[in-house]
Design a protein around this motif. Structure first.
Motif, PDB file in Angstrom:
ATOM      1  N   PRO A   1      32.817  -1.228   5.685  1.00  0.00           N
ATOM      2  CA  PRO A   1      33.866  -1.119   6.715  1.00  0.00           C
ATOM      3  C   PRO A   1      33.337  -0.391   7.941  1.00  0.00           C
ATOM      4  N   ARG A   2      33.890  -0.698   9.080  1.00  0.00           N
ATOM      5  CA  ARG A   2      33.374  -0.153  10.338  1.00  0.00           C
ATOM      6  C   ARG A   2      33.422   1.373  10.393  1.00  0.00           C
ATOM      7  N   ASP A   3      34.334   1.991   9.652  1.00  0.00           N
ATOM      8  CA  ASP A   3      34.451   3.449   9.704  1.00  0.00           C
ATOM      9  C   ASP A   3      33.513   4.156   8.720  1.00  0.00           C
ATOM     10  N   ARG A   4      32.649   3.379   8.029  1.00  0.00           N
ATOM     11  CA  ARG A   4      31.708   3.968   7.076  1.00  0.00           C
ATOM     12  C   ARG A   4      30.284   3.591   7.496  1.00  0.00           C
ATOM     13  N   PRO A   5      29.586   4.502   8.164  1.00  0.00           N
ATOM     14  CA  PRO A   5      28.239   4.176   8.665  1.00  0.00           C
ATOM     15  C   PRO A   5      27.250   3.945   7.531  1.00  0.00           C
ATOM     16  N   SER A   6      26.307   3.058   7.777  1.00  0.00           N
ATOM     17  CA  SER A   6      25.274   2.759   6.793  1.00  0.00           C
ATOM     18  C   SER A   6      24.280   3.907   6.700  1.00  0.00           C
ATOM     19  N   ALA A   7      23.857   4.212   5.470  1.00  0.00           N
ATOM     20  CA  ALA A   7      22.889   5.284   5.256  1.00  0.00           C
ATOM     21  C   ALA A   7      21.528   4.963   5.853  1.00  0.00           C
ATOM     22  N   LEU A   8      21.227   3.683   6.056  1.00  0.00           N
ATOM     23  CA  LEU A   8      19.897   3.320   6.556  1.00  0.00           C
ATOM     24  C   LEU A   8      19.726   3.597   8.044  1.00  0.00           C
ATOM     25  N   HIS A   9      20.824   3.734   8.781  1.00  0.00           N
ATOM     26  CA  HIS A   9      20.704   3.868  10.231  1.00  0.00           C
ATOM     27  C   HIS A   9      19.908   5.108  10.626  1.00  0.00           C
ATOM     28  N   ASP A  10      20.166   6.236  10.005  1.00  0.00           N
ATOM     29  CA  ASP A  10      19.528   7.498  10.399  1.00  0.00           C
ATOM     30  C   ASP A  10      18.596   8.056   9.337  1.00  0.00           C
ATOM     31  N   ILE A  11      18.296   7.268   8.294  1.00  0.00           N
ATOM     32  CA  ILE A  11      17.510   7.806   7.188  1.00  0.00           C
ATOM     33  C   ILE A  11      16.108   8.206   7.626  1.00  0.00           C
ATOM     34  N   GLY A  12      15.540   7.474   8.581  1.00  0.00           N
ATOM     35  CA  GLY A  12      14.204   7.802   9.059  1.00  0.00           C
ATOM     36  C   GLY A  12      14.151   9.161   9.723  1.00  0.00           C
ATOM     37  N   THR A  13      15.203   9.508  10.455  1.00  0.00           N
ATOM     38  CA  THR A  13      15.272  10.812  11.103  1.00  0.00           C
ATOM     39  C   THR A  13      15.524  11.915  10.085  1.00  0.00           C
ATOM     40  N   ILE A  14      16.429  11.675   9.155  1.00  0.00           N
ATOM     41  CA  ILE A  14      16.789  12.681   8.154  1.00  0.00           C
ATOM     42  C   ILE A  14      15.589  13.058   7.288  1.00  0.00           C
ATOM     43  N   LEU A  15      14.799  12.061   6.891  1.00  0.00           N
ATOM     44  CA  LEU A  15      13.695  12.318   5.960  1.00  0.00           C
ATOM     45  C   LEU A  15      12.332  12.360   6.651  1.00  0.00           C
ATOM     46  N   ALA A  16      12.333  12.475   7.971  1.00  0.00           N
ATOM     47  CA  ALA A  16      11.075  12.398   8.730  1.00  0.00           C
ATOM     48  C   ALA A  16      10.051  13.433   8.278  1.00  0.00           C
ATOM     49  N   ASP A  17      10.498  14.610   7.901  1.00  0.00           N
ATOM     50  CA  ASP A  17       9.569  15.694   7.548  1.00  0.00           C
ATOM     51  C   ASP A  17       9.430  15.898   6.047  1.00  0.00           C
ATOM     52  N   VAL A  18       9.979  14.993   5.264  1.00  0.00           N
ATOM     53  CA  VAL A  18       9.880  15.110   3.808  1.00  0.00           C
ATOM     54  C   VAL A  18       8.578  14.443   3.353  1.00  0.00           C
TER      55      VAL A  18
ATOM     56  N   ASP B   1       0.829  -1.211   0.000  1.00  0.00           N
ATOM     57  CA  ASP B   1       0.000   0.000   0.000  1.00  0.00           C
ATOM     58  C   ASP B   1       0.863   1.260   0.000  1.00  0.00           C
ATOM     59  N   ALA B   2       1.975   1.228   0.738  1.00  0.00           N
ATOM     60  CA  ALA B   2       2.869   2.384   0.777  1.00  0.00           C
ATOM     61  C   ALA B   2       3.487   2.659  -0.593  1.00  0.00           C
ATOM     62  N   ILE B   3       3.893   1.595  -1.292  1.00  0.00           N
ATOM     63  CA  ILE B   3       4.474   1.765  -2.626  1.00  0.00           C
ATOM     64  C   ILE B   3       3.447   2.381  -3.572  1.00  0.00           C
ATOM     65  N   ARG B   4       2.209   1.933  -3.460  1.00  0.00           N
ATOM     66  CA  ARG B   4       1.163   2.477  -4.327  1.00  0.00           C
ATOM     67  C   ARG B   4       0.926   3.964  -4.079  1.00  0.00           C
ATOM     68  N   SER B   5       0.992   4.367  -2.820  1.00  0.00           N
ATOM     69  CA  SER B   5       0.548   5.714  -2.476  1.00  0.00           C
ATOM     70  C   SER B   5       1.670   6.723  -2.253  1.00  0.00           C
ATOM     71  N   HIS B   6       2.925   6.292  -2.321  1.00  0.00           N
ATOM     72  CA  HIS B   6       4.041   7.203  -2.108  1.00  0.00           C
ATOM     73  C   HIS B   6       5.031   7.141  -3.273  1.00  0.00           C
ATOM     74  N   THR B   7       5.737   8.230  -3.458  1.00  0.00           N
ATOM     75  CA  THR B   7       6.749   8.274  -4.516  1.00  0.00           C
ATOM     76  C   THR B   7       8.001   7.513  -4.103  1.00  0.00           C
ATOM     77  N   ILE B   8       8.405   7.638  -2.842  1.00  0.00           N
ATOM     78  CA  ILE B   8       9.584   6.925  -2.338  1.00  0.00           C
ATOM     79  C   ILE B   8       9.161   6.091  -1.138  1.00  0.00           C
ATOM     80  N   THR B   9       9.492   4.808  -1.171  1.00  0.00           N
ATOM     81  CA  THR B   9       9.167   3.906  -0.066  1.00  0.00           C
ATOM     82  C   THR B   9      10.422   3.175   0.386  1.00  0.00           C
ATOM     83  N   PHE B  10      10.654   3.170   1.682  1.00  0.00           N
ATOM     84  CA  PHE B  10      11.739   2.401   2.279  1.00  0.00           C
ATOM     85  C   PHE B  10      11.145   1.160   2.937  1.00  0.00           C
ATOM     86  N   GLY B  11      11.642  -0.014   2.543  1.00  0.00           N
ATOM     87  CA  GLY B  11      11.264  -1.266   3.187  1.00  0.00           C
ATOM     88  C   GLY B  11      12.464  -1.784   3.958  1.00  0.00           C
ATOM     89  N   ILE B  12      12.383  -1.730   5.283  1.00  0.00           N
ATOM     90  CA  ILE B  12      13.528  -2.051   6.131  1.00  0.00           C
ATOM     91  C   ILE B  12      13.157  -3.202   7.061  1.00  0.00           C
TER      92      ILE B  12
END
Length: 316
Positions: A263-280, A116-127
């Motif tokens: 590598p351990r010194d390169r954080p994953s983009a998914l960790h904070d993506i919910g916070t970064i895009l919360a108001d988009v 349903d989210a894919i149908r109704s949104h332009t960008i959907t994250f499935g985590i």
């Protein structure tokens, strides 16, 4: 409590499966005694759950007549409906794609929310964890959109990060080089479309493989774009990918934050993506849990065991 249901021949045959395989799986998963004698199905167990199981199996009969083929995922769908005392057709009744008389449908409440989210949104994250259908359903939605000409092409991309191994130099053209990384997406495509049709789509550029490293500078219009294994993207790569979005396009980003191979010194983009895009606006996040795993039931137990182990390490 005991309930007896009269089934027609087709439903009885499907429920029994090969050597009562489906029936045995239902009995084990639901924790009830289920007995099929001829066309009579008897369910015995706790009162409210027996009523819920009878209702779900009744709905399952209607879905079988509509083309549903029973398997392990169907058993899980029935179990989810019984556990939540919810209509089975809320999930299995939502046909995402029909192929070779087989219907691709969500099997759990989480998968239904994802579709349903894919149908109704332009960008959907499935985590969420492995086996929750994130990639498979995204590809089904993409194939359906292409078949209905809602988009002009499907673009598949994935970061070229090995899972703890070094594969070294890979021979061939760019398609051959990224094939090992994109193979799960290809497998899903070939499950849903005829091989000749897939090949024709590739030749016409309607299905495209686009290594994440080669996406910079592009604007992707009229496309259904899937970024798989996104836990292995860096913050810079994720920003670059999301800003490729063009008019008339959809993006689906899938990943599992518990399986990061960076590598351990390169954080994953998914960790904070919910916070970064919360108001988009027009961006949706669907988070799958253990209950959404629709592979072998043992996968649920493995996912849970690793979760408990990781929480234990975090507290020590």
């Amino acid at each position: 409590m005991r309930r007896t249901i009269e089934l027609d021949d087709r439903v009885a045959v499907e429920l029994a499966g090969d050597h009562d395989r489906v029936l045995d799986a239902l009995q084990a998963r639901l924790g009830m005694d289920i007995d099929l004698r001829g066309n009579q199905l008897t369910i015995s167990g706790d009162g409210p759950r027996v009523d819920a199981a009878a209702a779900a199996i009744g709905e399952l009969g209607e879905l079988i007549h509509a083309g549903e083929r029973l398997g392990a995922a169907s058993v899980e769908a029935v179990a989810h409906a019984v556990d939540r005392n919810a209509p089975l057709t809320d999930t299995l009744g939502d046909v995402v794609l029909r192929h070779r008389s087989v219907n691709v449908t969500p099997k759990t409440a989480g998968q239904k929310a994802y579709v349903d989210a894919i149908r109704s949104h332009t960008i959907t994250f499935g985590i969420g964890p492995a086996g929750t259908g994130k990639t498979y359903l995204a590809v089904a939605m993409a194939a359906s959109a292409l078949n209905r000409r809602e988009v002009g092409r499907i673009i598949l991309t994935r970061p070229a990060v090995e899972a703890g191994e070094r594969l070294g130099f890979l021979p061939g053209d760019i398609a051959a080089k990224v094939d090992p990384y994109l193979r799960p997406l290809f497998d899903a495509l070939y499950d849903m479309l005829e091989p000749e049709k897939v090949q024709a789509f590739f030749e016409r550029g309607q299905i495209e493989i686009a290594p994440l490293a080669f996406m910079r500078g592009r604007t992707l219009n009229d496309s259904f774009i899937i970024l798989d294994e996104a836990q292995n993207t860096t913050i810079e790569q994720m920003k670059m990918f999301l800003t490729r979005l063009g008019y008339g396009s959809k993006m689906v980003v899938t990943g599992d934050v518990t399986q990061v191979d960076l590598p351990r010194d390169r954080p994953s983009a998914l960790h904070d993506i919910g916070t970064i895009l919360a108001d988009v606006p027009d961006v949706s996040f669907v988070r799958f849990g253990r209950d959404d795993v629709v592979r072998h039931r043992l996968v649920q137990e493995i996912v849970e065991a690793y979760r408990v182990a990781e929480e234990g390490h975090a507290t020590t």
